[in-house]
Design an enzyme around this catalytic site. Structure first.
Site, mmCIF file in Angstrom:
data_model
loop_
_atom_site.group_PDB
_atom_site.id
_atom_site.type_symbol
_atom_site.label_atom_id
_atom_site.label_comp_id
_atom_site.label_asym_id
_atom_site.label_seq_id
_atom_site.Cartn_x
_atom_site.Cartn_y
_atom_site.Cartn_z
ATOM 1 C CG HIS A 140 -2.008 -0.682 1.317
ATOM 2 N ND1 HIS A 140 -2.214 -1.854 2.515
ATOM 3 C CD2 HIS A 140 -3.017 -1.249 0.401
ATOM 4 C CE1 HIS A 140 -3.222 -2.353 2.136
ATOM 5 N NE2 HIS A 140 -3.837 -2.106 0.902
ATOM 6 C CE LYS A 151 -12.680 -5.748 1.197
ATOM 7 N NZ LYS A 151 -11.521 -5.006 0.670
ATOM 8 N NE ARG A 201 -2.382 -7.927 -4.137
ATOM 9 C CZ ARG A 201 -3.575 -7.973 -3.432
ATOM 10 N NH1 ARG A 201 -3.204 -7.133 -2.655
ATOM 11 N NH2 ARG A 201 -4.469 -8.744 -3.532
ATOM 12 C CB SER A 241 -4.900 -6.347 3.964
ATOM 13 O OG SER A 241 -4.569 -4.941 3.892
#
Length: 160
Positions: free
Chosen positions: A16, A40, A89, A127
């Site tokens: 990040h 989430k 990614r 994460s």
């Protein structure tokens, strides 16, 4: 020009920060938009995630951190931003991000999305990977900024 870098940042990773600092070199101002995103089930509260990110970017005057709980296009409009920054990614990221970009553009035709790939050394970091390692008490210091490690230690969470 002001850009927004939205995400849950639960927790903030070196990937990040890589995207964020590179974006800060491109734009006059970057607003890190920390999403509440209760769906989430975040490990850290919105306030904790904002505080960690603020500590990470305190040396960068053109980066600010703001929590939000609304449509990204509405937040961008209120911030006066016309660009959304997103990191990619893998191909699987692209499919999701493309769908979100089209949805955002359907709500605000002037909002552009800029995709940046992380530096190769951070291409695998997410994460969710970090949260899984934390859950089992593994080492994360090579994956996250020191501010995240310090925060976890203050909460007496083992992270080596």
């Amino acid at each position: 020009m002001r850009a927004i870098y939205p995400g849950t940042f639960d927790p903030c990773t070196k990937g990040h920060l890589d995207i964020l600092l590179r974006s800060a070199g491109i734009f006059d101002e970057v607003v890190v938009a920390v999403a509440r995103n209760a769906s989430k089930s975040p490990l850290f509260s919105l306030q904790e995630r904002c505080a960690i990110l603020q500590a990470c970017v305190r040396e960068y005057p053109n980066i600010s951190v703001v929590g939000f709980d609304e449509l990204l296009v509405d937040f961008a409009r209120k911030q006066g931003a016309k660009v959304v920054i997103r990191g990619l990614r893998a191909v699987s990221d692209f499919e999701y991000e493309l769908q979100m970009s089209y949805a955002n553009q359907s709500l605000d035709e002037e909002l552009e999305t800029l995709y940046l790939m992380p530096t190769l050394q951070y291409a695998f970091v997410s994460s969710s990977v970090v949260r899984n390692i934390i859950e089992y008490g593994g080492k994360i210091s090579h994956l996250v900024p020191m501010e995240v490690v310090e925060f976890l230690k203050s909460k007496e969470i083992e992270c080596m």
